[in-house]
Scaffold this motif. Sequence first.
Motif, short mmCIF file in Angstrom:
data_model
loop_
_atom_site.label_atom_id
_atom_site.label_comp_id
_atom_site.label_asym_id
_atom_site.label_seq_id
_atom_site.Cartn_x
_atom_site.Cartn_y
_atom_site.Cartn_z
N MET A 1 0.83 -1.22 0.00
CA MET A 1 0.00 0.00 0.00
C MET A 1 0.86 1.27 0.00
O MET A 1 0.50 2.27 -0.61
N ARG A 2 2.03 1.19 0.69
CA ARG A 2 2.90 2.36 0.73
C ARG A 2 3.29 2.80 -0.69
O ARG A 2 3.30 3.98 -1.02
N LYS A 3 3.59 1.77 -1.54
CA LYS A 3 3.94 2.08 -2.93
C LYS A 3 2.75 2.71 -3.65
O LYS A 3 2.91 3.67 -4.43
N ASN A 4 1.54 2.21 -3.39
CA ASN A 4 0.33 2.78 -4.02
C ASN A 4 0.15 4.23 -3.61
O ASN A 4 -0.25 5.07 -4.43
N LEU A 5 0.41 4.52 -2.34
CA LEU A 5 0.27 5.89 -1.86
C LEU A 5 1.27 6.82 -2.55
O LEU A 5 0.94 7.95 -2.91
N GLN A 6 2.49 6.32 -2.72
CA GLN A 6 3.49 7.11 -3.43
C GLN A 6 3.08 7.35 -4.88
O GLN A 6 3.24 8.45 -5.42
N GLN A 7 2.52 6.30 -5.49
CA GLN A 7 2.07 6.44 -6.88
C GLN A 7 0.89 7.40 -6.99
O GLN A 7 0.79 8.15 -7.96
N LEU A 8 0.01 7.37 -5.98
CA LEU A 8 -1.12 8.32 -5.98
C LEU A 8 -0.62 9.75 -5.91
O LEU A 8 -1.12 10.64 -6.61
N GLY A 9 0.36 9.98 -5.05
CA GLY A 9 0.94 11.32 -4.96
C GLY A 9 1.57 11.76 -6.28
O GLY A 9 1.41 12.91 -6.70
N GLU A 10 2.27 10.82 -6.93
CA GLU A 10 2.89 11.13 -8.21
C GLU A 10 1.83 11.36 -9.28
O GLU A 10 1.96 12.25 -10.13
N LEU A 11 0.76 10.55 -9.23
CA LEU A 11 -0.34 10.71 -10.19
C LEU A 11 -0.97 12.09 -10.05
O LEU A 11 -1.25 12.77 -11.05
N GLN A 12 -1.18 12.51 -8.80
CA GLN A 12 -1.76 13.84 -8.58
C GLN A 12 -0.83 14.94 -9.09
O GLN A 12 -1.27 15.90 -9.73
N ARG A 13 0.47 14.77 -8.84
CA ARG A 13 1.44 15.76 -9.31
C ARG A 13 1.40 15.88 -10.84
O ARG A 13 1.37 16.99 -11.39
N ILE A 14 1.38 14.73 -11.52
CA ILE A 14 1.35 14.74 -12.99
C ILE A 14 0.05 15.33 -13.50
O ILE A 14 0.04 16.12 -14.45
#
Length: 239
Positions: A1-14
């Motif tokens: 889940m930690r990786k998913n959270l990081q990806q969500l943050g990156e997705l929002q940034r993009i």
Amino acid sequence: MRKNLQQLGELQRIDLKLDGLQGEKQAMLAEIAALEEKVSGAQGAIAARNEELAALEAERVALDENLATETENITRSEARLKEIKTQKEYQAVSKEISTAKKLTTELEEQILQKGAQAEELQKEISAQQENLQALEQNIAAQKGEVEERIAGLESGIVKDVATREEIVKGLPATVIRRYTMLREQRRGVAVVEAKDGSCLGCNMNLPPQLYNTLFRGDELITCPHCQRMLVLSPEIANG
């Protein structure tokens, strides 16, 4: 889940970056439309003047025809004078000739006026056409610059879209649906950072236990106030 959270943050940034790029692109397209409208306006002004010139020419032609008709009438009437026998008829025809000559004088003046107006209008049209040509050259250069900037933006957009697609593939469909819904409801911002016990999306304090849960990174946490997805700020997450 930690990786998913990081990806969500990156997705929002993009996505926010893409929103900005698309906004810039739309502004530049509006800039091009405004430039083209300037040319269209100048062309419309010239077209209107050409219509005025055509109307003046039509009026002048009509006046020329009337003048020719009256001149013919005068010639015929003057020929009749030689054949008239009575004084009364002679006076009547003479009056007709006098009236016709007065009319021809007026027609000639009107024709001269129309000619002068047409000449001035033609000068104005010529000046407008020269200005239009300069405007078109100037705007063509400006459009070229804007189009180059748009091309640069588009290459960045394509790259970011490709990165986004890769991130989306790595996230559960349920998370993406929720993210998309929140983006629509929260003006494009579905994921926000949490820092110092607060949600940076709505600036409200988070319950201490909820905030502490974020450090474990084992579940998706949302702000109880604005419902946005929460992630730790990078300096805290990596600290």
